[in-house]
Motif scaffolding. Structure first.
Motif, PDB file in Angstrom:
ATOM      1  N   PHE A  54      -5.709   6.507   4.503  1.00  0.00           N
ATOM      2  CA  PHE A  54      -6.210   5.521   5.472  1.00  0.00           C
ATOM      3  C   PHE A  54      -7.260   4.604   4.852  1.00  0.00           C
ATOM      4  CE2 PHE A  54      -9.471   4.290   8.589  1.00  0.00           C
ATOM      5  CZ  PHE A  54      -8.721   3.358   9.287  1.00  0.00           C
ATOM      6  N   PHE A  55      -8.390   5.173   4.431  1.00  0.00           N
ATOM      7  CA  PHE A  55      -9.457   4.325   3.902  1.00  0.00           C
ATOM      8  C   PHE A  55      -9.038   3.609   2.621  1.00  0.00           C
ATOM      9  CE2 PHE A  55     -12.153   6.961   6.683  1.00  0.00           C
ATOM     10  CZ  PHE A  55     -12.812   5.941   7.355  1.00  0.00           C
ATOM     11  N   ARG A  85      -8.830  -5.055   2.586  1.00  0.00           N
ATOM     12  CA  ARG A  85     -10.100  -5.780   2.698  1.00  0.00           C
ATOM     13  C   ARG A  85     -10.417  -6.547   1.414  1.00  0.00           C
ATOM     14  NH1 ARG A  85     -14.956  -3.695   2.047  1.00  0.00           N
ATOM     15  NH2 ARG A  85     -16.547  -4.982   3.020  1.00  0.00           N
ATOM     16  N   LEU A 106      -3.231   4.748   9.850  1.00  0.00           N
ATOM     17  CA  LEU A 106      -2.699   3.633   9.064  1.00  0.00           C
ATOM     18  C   LEU A 106      -1.871   2.701   9.951  1.00  0.00           C
ATOM     19  CD1 LEU A 106      -2.276   2.378   6.187  1.00  0.00           C
ATOM     20  CD2 LEU A 106      -0.231   3.800   6.013  1.00  0.00           C
ATOM     21  N   LEU A 146      -4.245   0.658  11.975  1.00  0.00           N
ATOM     22  CA  LEU A 146      -4.825  -0.378  11.113  1.00  0.00           C
ATOM     23  C   LEU A 146      -3.848  -1.547  10.967  1.00  0.00           C
ATOM     24  CD1 LEU A 146      -7.061  -1.192   8.964  1.00  0.00           C
ATOM     25  CD2 LEU A 146      -5.624  -0.041   7.282  1.00  0.00           C
ATOM     26  N   THR A 147      -2.572  -1.230  10.793  1.00  0.00           N
ATOM     27  CA  THR A 147      -1.538  -2.263  10.649  1.00  0.00           C
ATOM     28  C   THR A 147      -1.546  -3.193  11.857  1.00  0.00           C
ATOM     29  OG1 THR A 147      -0.163  -0.678   9.419  1.00  0.00           O
ATOM     30  CG2 THR A 147       0.940  -2.647  10.271  1.00  0.00           C
ATOM     31  N   ASN A 179       0.858  -1.182   0.000  1.00  0.00           N
ATOM     32  CA  ASN A 179       0.000   0.000   0.000  1.00  0.00           C
ATOM     33  C   ASN A 179       0.896   1.235   0.000  1.00  0.00           C
ATOM     34  OD1 ASN A 179      -2.824  -0.850   0.069  1.00  0.00           O
ATOM     35  ND2 ASN A 179      -2.275  -1.830   1.999  1.00  0.00           N
ATOM     36  N   VAL A 195      -4.988  -5.313  12.072  1.00  0.00           N
ATOM     37  CA  VAL A 195      -5.071  -6.401  11.091  1.00  0.00           C
ATOM     38  C   VAL A 195      -4.094  -7.513  11.476  1.00  0.00           C
ATOM     39  CG1 VAL A 195      -4.766  -7.064   8.661  1.00  0.00           C
ATOM     40  CG2 VAL A 195      -5.909  -4.921   9.227  1.00  0.00           C
ATOM     41  N   ASN A 229       2.509  -1.592   4.518  1.00  0.00           N
ATOM     42  CA  ASN A 229       1.901  -0.265   4.458  1.00  0.00           C
ATOM     43  C   ASN A 229       2.998   0.791   4.507  1.00  0.00           C
ATOM     44  OD1 ASN A 229      -0.728  -1.296   4.425  1.00  0.00           O
ATOM     45  ND2 ASN A 229      -0.839  -1.364   6.654  1.00  0.00           N
ATOM     46  N   TYR A 288      -7.173   0.637   3.744  1.00  0.00           N
ATOM     47  CA  TYR A 288      -8.136  -0.265   4.401  1.00  0.00           C
ATOM     48  C   TYR A 288      -8.935  -1.057   3.364  1.00  0.00           C
ATOM     49  CZ  TYR A 288     -12.572  -1.624   6.546  1.00  0.00           C
ATOM     50  OH  TYR A 288     -13.681  -2.324   6.934  1.00  0.00           O
ATOM     51  N   HIS A 289      -9.474  -0.366   2.364  1.00  0.00           N
ATOM     52  CA  HIS A 289     -10.299  -1.049   1.362  1.00  0.00           C
ATOM     53  C   HIS A 289      -9.462  -1.958   0.464  1.00  0.00           C
ATOM     54  CE1 HIS A 289     -14.096   0.645   2.466  1.00  0.00           C
ATOM     55  NE2 HIS A 289     -13.621   1.876   2.398  1.00  0.00           N
TER      56      HIS A 289
END
Length: 235
Positions: free
Chosen positions: A116-117, A124, A166, A169-170, A88, A173, A140, A120-121
């Motif tokens: 960020f999003f 996902r 971010l 999120l890392t 990413n 996940v 990331n 994320y997407h």
């Protein structure tokens, strides 16, 4: 396709660090998918790499658009049936040098949408391909600006918050995934690119080297870490 050939996907791959990551992965023998929102620039970048006999293909993906990401995932699944490495890298720096509460809120919203999003997407949409084979490496591209300690200093608030999120999120996940799937965040440093500007201290190649070791870590390698030049740094 041979089981031995690994497939890597890089978002924002048409220039700067992204382009260098695509090139270095292809030189290491990966089948690389260069993802970019601009088809013309993306195809041009792929053409240039193909002239050096590198195994690179293009997929259009706008990380600000969920449908675009979803379609890219379908295309990659149909074409390759797998993704082993996901980087990413796509990101924006739209800063107005104002206090966070005084800046135009759309700057923060647009920064979060991409940095960020977007990530994320993408995660996902592509992680099911990794779960199907029980293997994957997600990287990331973050920033030291996303460290908790940096939140205590004013300036570049939208960018900082997006990278802070971010990083969060890392870690989340990493806590949720099973099998030999690993996700880590990397600070590539200040890089000479469209974003970093001409006076930055590092070349895209140096930045790519500091990121790419995470693409080939074994099952004992780190998961849910934050790194600069191969060394773990504080969140």
């Amino acid at each position: 396709m041979s089981k031995d050939i690994k497939v890597a996907l890089v978002t924002g791959g048409n220039r700067g660090i992204g382009y260098e990551l695509v090139k270095q992965l292809a030189l290491k023998g990966f089948k690389v998918i260069l993802a970019s929102r601009d088809p013309e620039m993306g195809h041009k970048a792929v053409q240039k790499l193909k002239e050096s006999n590198l195994d690179v293909s293009f997929v259009v993906m706008d990380v600000d658009n969920q449908e675009s990401i979803h379609q890219a995932a379908i295309t990659v699944s149909e074409r390759y049936g797998r993704v082993d490495i996901l980087i990413n890298n796509a990101g924006v720096y739209l800063e107005e040098n104002k206090r966070l509460v005084a800046m135009d809120p759309s700057i923060l919203e647009r920064t979060m949408t991409t940095n960020f999003f977007g990530a994320y997407h993408v995660i996902r949409s592509f992680i099911p391909l990794m779960e199907k084979q029980g293997y994957g490496r997600i990287i990331n591209v973050s920033s030291e600006y996303g460290a908790m300690s940096d939140m205590s200093y004013p300036g570049v608030g939208a960018y900082k918050l997006s990278k802070f999120a971010l990083n969060g999120l890392t870690r989340m996940v990493a806590a949720e995934i099973n099998g030999d799937i690993k996700i880590n965040a990397v600070d590539p440093g200040w890089v000479r690119s469209d974003m970093g500007g001409p006076s930055a201290s590092r070349t895209p190649k140096q930045a790519a080297d500091s990121i790419l070791w995470l693409a080939t870590i074994g099952p004992e390698g780190p998961n849910g870490g934050f790194f600069r030049d191969g060394k773990r740094i504080d969140w």
